[in-house]
Design an enzyme around this catalytic site. Structure first.
Site, short mmCIF file in Angstrom:
data_model
loop_
_atom_site.label_atom_id
_atom_site.label_comp_id
_atom_site.label_asym_id
_atom_site.label_seq_id
_atom_site.Cartn_x
_atom_site.Cartn_y
_atom_site.Cartn_z
CD GLN A 50 -2.08 0.87 -1.18
OE1 GLN A 50 -1.19 1.38 -0.53
NE2 GLN A 50 -2.41 -0.40 -1.05
CE1 TYR A 90 -2.57 2.29 7.93
CE2 TYR A 90 -2.15 0.85 6.05
CZ TYR A 90 -1.69 1.59 7.13
OH TYR A 90 -0.35 1.63 7.41
N GLY A 120 7.68 -7.30 -3.64
CA GLY A 120 7.85 -6.04 -2.91
C GLY A 120 9.28 -5.84 -2.50
CB CYS A 157 14.01 -9.61 0.91
SG CYS A 157 13.23 -9.07 2.43
C1 LIG Z 1 8.92 -0.50 3.26
C2 LIG Z 1 7.55 -1.04 3.04
C3 LIG Z 1 6.48 -0.17 2.84
C4 LIG Z 1 5.18 -0.68 2.60
N1 LIG Z 1 4.16 0.19 2.31
C5 LIG Z 1 2.95 -0.29 1.91
C6 LIG Z 1 1.95 0.59 1.41
O1 LIG Z 1 2.16 1.80 1.26
N2 LIG Z 1 0.76 0.04 1.06
C7 LIG Z 1 0.52 -1.31 1.14
O2 LIG Z 1 -0.58 -1.77 0.82
N3 LIG Z 1 1.48 -2.16 1.58
C8 LIG Z 1 2.69 -1.69 1.92
N4 LIG Z 1 3.68 -2.56 2.28
C9 LIG Z 1 3.45 -4.02 2.14
C10 LIG Z 1 3.95 -4.50 0.77
O3 LIG Z 1 3.18 -3.97 -0.30
C11 LIG Z 1 3.94 -6.04 0.67
O4 LIG Z 1 2.63 -6.49 0.86
C12 LIG Z 1 4.84 -6.68 1.72
O5 LIG Z 1 6.13 -6.08 1.70
C13 LIG Z 1 4.97 -8.18 1.48
O6 LIG Z 1 5.47 -8.44 0.19
P1 LIG Z 1 7.01 -8.84 -0.07
O7 LIG Z 1 7.31 -10.04 0.79
O8 LIG Z 1 7.11 -9.12 -1.53
O9 LIG Z 1 7.83 -7.66 0.38
C14 LIG Z 1 4.97 -2.07 2.57
C15 LIG Z 1 6.04 -2.94 2.80
C16 LIG Z 1 7.31 -2.44 3.01
C17 LIG Z 1 8.45 -3.40 3.21
S1 SF4 Z 2 16.67 -7.24 3.51
FE1 SF4 Z 2 15.68 -6.18 5.27
S2 SF4 Z 2 15.89 -3.97 4.80
FE2 SF4 Z 2 16.25 -5.10 2.87
S3 SF4 Z 2 14.26 -5.19 1.84
FE3 SF4 Z 2 14.46 -7.07 3.07
S4 SF4 Z 2 13.48 -6.58 5.04
FE4 SF4 Z 2 13.88 -4.62 4.00
#
Ligand SMILES: Cc1cc2nc3c(=O)[nH]c(=O)nc-3n(C[C@H](O)[C@H](O)[C@H](O)COP(=O)(O)O)c2cc1C
Ligand code: SF4
Length: 356
Positions: A102, A170, A306, A328
């Site tokens: 990315q 961004y 994620g 999560c």
């Molecule tokens: C620790 C962390 C770091 C992240 N860093 C980025 C990133 O570098 N670039 C990006 O587009 N999204 C970033 N995100 C967003 C994730 O790619 C994703 O869209 C978000 O966590 C929601 O998906 P999930 O519910 O499956 O976690 C980050 C999310 C987390 C939790």
């Molecule tokens: S449980 Fe909390 S610390 Fe662990 S991945 Fe999910 S949001 Fe992040």
């Protein structure tokens, strides 16, 4: 039944083994001001690849030291960074998994004093006033060339492609959001001009099989504008559209009341109806059943898991085996960002495994 989730798909020249993608997730504190890859990064991406996803998109990797979201962000702004990046690509490929980088510029969100923005623009975020300065035409040209140069470094480091970071406040999403981009020149009259120039510039500079995709705001500021953005990228030959949230101060989110998943997933489904390119959905997808239902009900091609993978590196293999993938709990600020050993979801899963 998770037959769609574990079906193959084509992404440009690549055959992907299932519909599970690990989206970009920045790892705070794993490098220093150099932006160089550390052993932690290599081990982390190798472990994610071993967990069975079809695709990994590496965390936001900055194209310019002045455009970093944090001082310890990974970089692709210098050739010196290529050998370390190659270590990540090789570690992931060793598990038969493709990896995209990315590529990112924080713009107004930069941690440095240089807060580029399409127009003069200010907003408050977490108690801090962020003030962006309108970019000169020369600054716009420089950013475009730096995105292209970073993509070429990704080729040299052995990556399978790049994803432009075009959302989450961004720089590129600032250009695509008319409430932030109030320029008087051609980069304002056409809110897609810079992004399309970058896509075409990268395509001209990389091998034909190299993937060029984008992470796009679902509401930029509205869904109907996001659909137009997606269609124009589609016409320009983008390889995939990964739909997440746009400029969070200005977006206008919306979904029908009876839609069972998040608004951003609804938007991904609507964008899918309007384009040819594969569309990825994200946010709060925690179980294989939910992932399957989203694929079936929205028609999107890929789901991002994620934080599910932060809780359980083996998420995709466990899902394929019909096992509990863990959960999560969506901590208000994911501890993984700064304290990776403090993950309640991971603790719960480890306890469950010990009890069984
Ligand atoms: C620790 C962390 C770091 C992240 N860093 C980025 C990133 O570098 N670039 C990006 O587009 N999204 C970033 N995100 C967003 C994730 O790619 C994703 O869209 C978000 O966590 C929601 O998906 P999930 O519910 O499956 O976690 C980050 C999310 C987390 C939790
Ligand atoms: S449980 Fe909390 S610390 Fe662990 S991945 Fe999910 S949001 Fe992040």
């Amino acid at each position: 039944m998770t037959h769609l989730l574990f079906s193959k798909m084509q992404l440009r020249g690549l055959e992907l083994k299932n519909r599970i993608c690990v989206p970009p997730m920045y790892n705070a504190g794993w490098t220093d001001d150099s932006g160089l890859v550390s052993d932690d990064h290599v081990a982390h991406y190798a472990a994610l690849a071993a967990g069975g996803p079809a695709l990994i998109i590496q965390e936001a990797t900055c194209i310019d030291p002045d455009g970093r979201l944090a001082p310890d962000q990974l970089g692709a702004w210098s050739d010196e960074q290529i050998p370390g990046l190659r270590r990540i690509a090789e570690a992931v490929h060793a598990h038969g998994v493709p990896i995209l980088m990315q590529i990112h510029h924080a713009g107004i969100m930069s941690c440095t004093d240089v807060k580029l923005c399409p127009s003069d623009y200010a907003f408050e975020r977490r108690g801090r006033l962020l003030e962006g300065k309108e970019m000169t035409p020369l600054a716009v040209d420089t950013v475009r060339e730096k995105f292209i140069a970073a993509a070429v470094r990704a080729v040299e480091a052995g990556y399978d492609g790049v994803e432009l970071h075009g959302c989450h406040n961004y720089l590129l999403c600032q250009f695509m959001n008319r409430k932030v981009n109030r320029r008087w020149d051609s980069y304002g009259s056409d809110d897609m001009k810079l992004v399309l120039e970058i896509v075409r510039g990268i395509r001209a500079a990389v091998p034909d099989d190299f993937i060029v995709g984008i992470r796009l705001g679902a509401f930029e500021p509205t869904l109907s504008e996001a659909i137009t953005h997606a269609q124009r990228l589609d016409e320009a030959g983008i390889d995939f559209i990964n739909v997440s949230y746009g400029f969070d101060h200005e977006q206008e989110t919306r979904k029908p009341e009876d839609f069972p998943f998040k608004d951003v997933i609804y938007a991904a489904g609507e964008i899918k109806k309007a384009v040819r390119a594969p569309v990825f959905a994200v946010n709060g997808i925690k179980s294989a059943d939910k992932a399957e239902a989203i694929l079936q009900e929205t028609g999107v091609d890929m789901v991002n898991i994620g934080r599910g993978f932060l809780v359980n590196y083996n998420w995709a293999n466990d899902a394929a085996a019909g096992l509990d993938t863990g959960k999560c709990i969506e901590c208000p600020k994911c501890y993984w960002r700064r304290q990776r050993d403090t993950c309640p979801g991971r603790d719960m899963l480890e306890k469950l495994c010990k009890e069984q």
